[in-house]
Design a protein around this motif. Structure first.
Motif, PDB file in Angstrom:
ATOM      1  N   ASP A 111      82.887  77.578  95.875  1.00 55.15           N
ATOM      2  CA  ASP A 111      83.964  77.448  96.854  1.00 55.15           C
ATOM      3  C   ASP A 111      84.184  75.946  97.030  1.00 55.15           C
ATOM      4  N   GLU A 112      85.090  75.397  96.236  1.00 65.88           N
ATOM      5  CA  GLU A 112      85.249  73.945  96.218  1.00 65.88           C
ATOM      6  C   GLU A 112      85.796  73.402  97.537  1.00 65.88           C
ATOM      7  N   SER A 113      86.601  74.183  98.246  1.00 66.45           N
ATOM      8  CA  SER A 113      87.116  73.726  99.543  1.00 66.45           C
ATOM      9  C   SER A 113      85.976  73.571 100.542  1.00 66.45           C
ATOM     10  N   LEU A 114      85.087  74.566 100.596  1.00 71.29           N
ATOM     11  CA  LEU A 114      83.911  74.484 101.460  1.00 71.29           C
ATOM     12  C   LEU A 114      83.040  73.303 101.054  1.00 71.29           C
ATOM     13  N   PHE A 115      82.781  73.183  99.765  1.00 67.21           N
ATOM     14  CA  PHE A 115      81.942  72.087  99.273  1.00 67.21           C
ATOM     15  C   PHE A 115      82.548  70.737  99.655  1.00 67.21           C
ATOM     16  N   ASP A 116      83.823  70.546  99.389  1.00 62.05           N
ATOM     17  CA  ASP A 116      84.468  69.258  99.667  1.00 62.05           C
ATOM     18  C   ASP A 116      84.427  68.926 101.155  1.00 62.05           C
ATOM     19  N   TYR A 117      84.609  69.948 102.001  1.00 64.10           N
ATOM     20  CA  TYR A 117      84.567  69.704 103.444  1.00 64.10           C
ATOM     21  C   TYR A 117      83.197  69.170 103.852  1.00 64.10           C
ATOM     22  N   ILE A 118      82.131  69.844 103.418  1.00 64.94           N
ATOM     23  CA  ILE A 118      80.783  69.415 103.792  1.00 64.94           C
ATOM     24  C   ILE A 118      80.483  68.040 103.203  1.00 64.94           C
ATOM     25  N   PHE A 119      80.745  67.869 101.925  1.00 67.71           N
ATOM     26  CA  PHE A 119      80.444  66.614 101.226  1.00 67.71           C
ATOM     27  C   PHE A 119      81.160  65.445 101.894  1.00 67.71           C
ATOM     28  N   ASN A 120      82.452  65.580 102.113  1.00 64.16           N
ATOM     29  CA  ASN A 120      83.238  64.477 102.679  1.00 64.16           C
ATOM     30  C   ASN A 120      82.862  64.195 104.137  1.00 64.16           C
ATOM     31  N   SER A 121      82.533  65.240 104.890  1.00 62.03           N
ATOM     32  CA  SER A 121      82.155  65.044 106.295  1.00 62.03           C
ATOM     33  C   SER A 121      80.835  64.300 106.417  1.00 62.03           C
ATOM     34  N   ILE A 122      79.852  64.680 105.598  1.00 62.74           N
ATOM     35  CA  ILE A 122      78.554  64.000 105.653  1.00 62.74           C
ATOM     36  C   ILE A 122      78.689  62.562 105.166  1.00 62.74           C
TER      37      ILE A 122
END
Length: 241
Positions: A111-122
């Motif tokens: 789920d690239e949208s979920l992944f990108d959200y977590i990655f970019n937020s951290i």
């Protein structure tokens, strides 16, 4: 076949005297378990300090479909954290978020949208030197968009209760205790809607933050199967008080 992936570390488990299994959320394959040999040896190519809670990785991995444990060829920490490992409060926030994420994310598929959200937020949290005490609250509420139970923010003027079970505003008090009254509900929705770059503009007391954090965890418990009790937020609340 070798694949280049990005990863977010969620859990490490001892496998042998010098090896571990690390569970990583990846952009291409979803949640995966990787066996890393020799990681505890003094001259290890891949070191344990690269595999701490929510560390962000570039990886070259072997991937076999229908295999429960995969192997890695290369691991690099990208970006290298600048502030999280050196700030006890930031470290505690990351450990807490890691616990919630591990309890919430089950899927094996990508789920690239979920992944990108977590990655970019951290990455954003680490990059900003000034600690924002609203970050973890806002992060968890925004995460619900990707987990499938985001709150319905629409409200009529007569609706002064927010039902955590139904995820929406009501005009009458629910018959259960899982709800917010208007002031707290507006703070809850503001944390959900406000971009991370502007969450410092949301003004609330430490008492209200602690209250909302407890209610956010109730929200997760109500909407996530087998969520269980989160322990790490108790230490976090002490540090943020």
């Amino acid at each position: 076949m070798l694949h280049k992936v990005r990863g977010i570390v969620l859990k490490t488990t001892n496998y042998s005297e010098s090896s571990i299994i690390v569970q990583v959320l990846t952009d291409k394959f979803g949640m995966q378990s990787y066996l890393i040999n020799g990681v505890k040896k003094p001259k290890a190519k891949i070191k344990m300090n690269m595999l701490q809670s929510l560390h962000l990785l570039d990886m070259v991995v072997y991937h076999k479909a229908n295999t429960s444990i995969q192997r890695v060829s290369e691991v690099r920490q990208v970006p290298v954290f600048k502030s999280i490992p050196y700030d006890i409060v930031k470290t505690s926030i990351v450990i807490f978020l890691n616990e919630v994420l591990y309890k919430s994310i089950r899927q094996q598929s990508a789920d690239e949208s979920l992944f990108d959200y977590i990655f970019n937020s951290i990455a954003w949290f680490d990059e900003n030197e000034e600690l924002n005490p609203n970050f973890h609250l806002s992060f968890l509420l925004k995460l619900t968009r990707f987990l499938g139970f985001s709150p319905n923010e629409k409200r009529r003027t007569d609706q002064v209760y927010f039902d955590l079970q139904e995820g929406e505003f009501l005009s009458r008090m629910p018959i259960h205790s899982n709800y917010l009254q208007l002031d707290d509900a507006l703070g809850f929705i503001s944390l959900f809607n406000t971009p991370l770059e502007k969450i410092s503009e949301i003004k609330m007391s430490n008492v209200q933050r602690r209250f909302l954090l407890d209610k956010i965890l109730v929200f997760y418990t109500l909407h996530t199967a087998s969520f269980g009790e989160v322990q790490s937020h108790k230490i976090l609340e002490t540090l943020l008080s």
